[in-house]
Design a protein around this motif. Structure first.
Motif, PDB file in Angstrom:
ATOM      1  N   ASP A   1       0.902  -1.067   0.049  1.00 52.66           N
ATOM      2  CA  ASP A   1       0.056  -0.043   0.021  1.00 52.66           C
ATOM      3  C   ASP A   1       0.946   1.400   0.157  1.00 52.66           C
ATOM      4  OD1 ASP A   1      -2.590   1.463   0.356  1.00 52.66           O
ATOM      5  OD2 ASP A   1      -1.694   1.849   2.345  1.00 52.66           O
ATOM      6  N   PHE A   2       1.927   1.220   0.794  1.00 51.80           N
ATOM      7  CA  PHE A   2       2.932   2.415   1.014  1.00 51.80           C
ATOM      8  C   PHE A   2       3.429   2.641  -0.582  1.00 51.80           C
ATOM      9  CE2 PHE A   2       6.983   3.729   0.892  1.00 51.80           C
ATOM     10  CZ  PHE A   2       6.943   5.246   1.657  1.00 51.80           C
ATOM     11  N   ASP A   3       3.985   1.605  -1.020  1.00 52.04           N
ATOM     12  CA  ASP A   3       4.651   1.620  -2.427  1.00 52.04           C
ATOM     13  C   ASP A   3       3.664   2.290  -3.406  1.00 52.04           C
ATOM     14  OD1 ASP A   3       6.782   0.368  -1.503  1.00 52.04           O
ATOM     15  OD2 ASP A   3       6.639  -1.627  -2.271  1.00 52.04           O
ATOM     16  N   GLU A   4       2.613   1.845  -3.512  1.00 50.12           N
ATOM     17  CA  GLU A   4       1.328   2.286  -4.506  1.00 50.12           C
ATOM     18  C   GLU A   4       1.087   3.952  -4.273  1.00 50.12           C
ATOM     19  OE1 GLU A   4      -3.259   1.445  -4.916  1.00 50.12           O
ATOM     20  OE2 GLU A   4      -1.926  -0.345  -5.004  1.00 50.12           O
ATOM     21  N   ARG A   5       0.954   4.050  -2.992  1.00 49.10           N
ATOM     22  CA  ARG A   5       0.935   5.745  -2.630  1.00 49.10           C
ATOM     23  C   ARG A   5       1.999   6.407  -2.960  1.00 49.10           C
ATOM     24  NH1 ARG A   5       0.067   6.175   2.994  1.00 49.10           N
ATOM     25  NH2 ARG A   5       0.463   3.824   3.309  1.00 49.10           N
ATOM     26  N   PHE A   6       3.305   5.969  -2.731  1.00 51.81           N
ATOM     27  CA  PHE A   6       4.347   6.503  -3.123  1.00 51.81           C
ATOM     28  C   PHE A   6       4.571   6.759  -4.484  1.00 51.81           C
ATOM     29  CE2 PHE A   6       8.928   6.606  -3.977  1.00 51.81           C
ATOM     30  CZ  PHE A   6       9.512   7.740  -3.707  1.00 51.81           C
ATOM     31  N   HIS A   7       4.385   5.885  -5.315  1.00 48.27           N
ATOM     32  CA  HIS A   7       4.506   5.890  -6.816  1.00 48.27           C
ATOM     33  C   HIS A   7       3.475   7.067  -7.198  1.00 48.27           C
ATOM     34  CE1 HIS A   7       7.544   3.128  -7.449  1.00 48.27           C
ATOM     35  NE2 HIS A   7       7.005   2.212  -6.777  1.00 48.27           N
ATOM     36  N   ALA A   8       2.062   6.891  -6.673  1.00 49.38           N
ATOM     37  CA  ALA A   8       1.226   7.989  -6.952  1.00 49.38           C
ATOM     38  C   ALA A   8       1.622   9.290  -6.763  1.00 49.38           C
ATOM     39  CB  ALA A   8      -0.074   7.684  -6.403  1.00 49.38           C
ATOM     40  N   ALA A   9       2.270   9.463  -5.420  1.00 47.77           N
ATOM     41  CA  ALA A   9       2.690  10.695  -5.247  1.00 47.77           C
ATOM     42  C   ALA A   9       3.755  11.286  -6.160  1.00 47.77           C
ATOM     43  CB  ALA A   9       3.263  10.925  -3.718  1.00 47.77           C
ATOM     44  N   VAL A  10       4.742  10.248  -6.484  1.00 42.24           N
ATOM     45  CA  VAL A  10       5.911  10.711  -7.556  1.00 42.24           C
ATOM     46  C   VAL A  10       5.222  11.218  -8.864  1.00 42.24           C
ATOM     47  CG1 VAL A  10       7.792   9.574  -8.945  1.00 42.24           C
ATOM     48  CG2 VAL A  10       7.613   9.284  -6.241  1.00 42.24           C
ATOM     49  N   ASP A  11       4.282  10.418  -9.272  1.00 43.65           N
ATOM     50  CA  ASP A  11       3.420  10.816 -10.250  1.00 43.65           C
ATOM     51  C   ASP A  11       2.778  12.151 -10.455  1.00 43.65           C
ATOM     52  OD1 ASP A  11       4.331   8.278 -11.604  1.00 43.65           O
ATOM     53  OD2 ASP A  11       2.264   7.358 -11.428  1.00 43.65           O
ATOM     54  N   GLU A  12       2.205  12.171  -9.274  1.00 43.11           N
ATOM     55  CA  GLU A  12       1.466  13.719  -9.184  1.00 43.11           C
ATOM     56  C   GLU A  12       2.711  14.882  -9.215  1.00 43.11           C
ATOM     57  OE1 GLU A  12      -1.673  14.802  -9.192  1.00 43.11           O
ATOM     58  OE2 GLU A  12      -1.778  12.713  -9.873  1.00 43.11           O
ATOM     59  N   THR A  13       3.712  14.553  -8.543  1.00 40.39           N
ATOM     60  CA  THR A  13       4.727  15.540  -8.605  1.00 40.39           C
ATOM     61  C   THR A  13       5.390  15.949  -9.747  1.00 40.39           C
ATOM     62  OG1 THR A  13       5.265  14.780  -6.259  1.00 40.39           O
ATOM     63  CG2 THR A  13       7.033  16.159  -7.561  1.00 40.39           C
ATOM     64  N   GLU A  14       5.660  14.722 -10.450  1.00 44.94           N
ATOM     65  CA  GLU A  14       6.080  15.022 -11.973  1.00 44.94           C
ATOM     66  C   GLU A  14       4.940  15.639 -12.955  1.00 44.94           C
ATOM     67  OE1 GLU A  14       7.404  10.969 -13.122  1.00 44.94           O
ATOM     68  OE2 GLU A  14       9.195  11.292 -12.262  1.00 44.94           O
ATOM     69  N   LYS A  15       3.807  15.518 -12.714  1.00 42.69           N
ATOM     70  CA  LYS A  15       2.849  16.126 -13.648  1.00 42.69           C
ATOM     71  C   LYS A  15       2.743  17.736 -12.890  1.00 42.69           C
ATOM     72  CE  LYS A  15      -0.449  12.481 -13.874  1.00 42.69           C
ATOM     73  NZ  LYS A  15      -2.086  12.142 -13.233  1.00 42.69           N
ATOM     74  N   PHE A  16       3.020  17.825 -11.739  1.00 45.03           N
ATOM     75  CA  PHE A  16       3.049  19.347 -11.393  1.00 45.03           C
ATOM     76  C   PHE A  16       4.478  20.169 -11.926  1.00 45.03           C
ATOM     77  CE2 PHE A  16       4.127  22.671  -8.186  1.00 45.03           C
ATOM     78  CZ  PHE A  16       2.703  23.382  -8.213  1.00 45.03           C
ATOM     79  N   TYR A  17       5.379  19.532 -11.562  1.00 39.68           N
ATOM     80  CA  TYR A  17       6.882  20.048 -11.788  1.00 39.68           C
ATOM     81  C   TYR A  17       7.177  19.694 -13.435  1.00 39.68           C
ATOM     82  CZ  TYR A  17       7.280  21.250  -7.106  1.00 39.68           C
ATOM     83  OH  TYR A  17       7.210  21.965  -5.885  1.00 39.68           O
TER      84      TYR A  17
END
Length: 71
Positions: free
Chosen positions: A41-57
């Protein structure tokens, strides 16, 4: 936080594999399964956060010119 019971039906071969994996780590099967679920679950949430950060920046923001980096 309270706890809830989750009942699983699995074949004997899978249960034995889980017992071996848990025993190697000195854990019960229950603790091993819960720890594995939490880690996934942590891995999935971490990857989702990385994806969102990459979309933002922007995905290329991490690949900038190495000379521009402050060390």
């Amino acid at each position: 936080m309270g706890s809830t019971v989750l009942s699983l039906r699995m074949d004997g071969e899978l249960l034995e594999r889980l017992r071996r994996h848990a025993a190697r780590r000195g854990m019960t099967v229950q603790d091993y399964v819960v720890r594995t679920l939490v880690r996934d679950d942590f891995d999935e949430r971490f990857h989702a956060a990385v994806d969102e950060t990459e979309k933002f920046y922007g995905a290329d923001s991490r690949r900038g010119d190495p000379a521009d980096r402050v060390t």
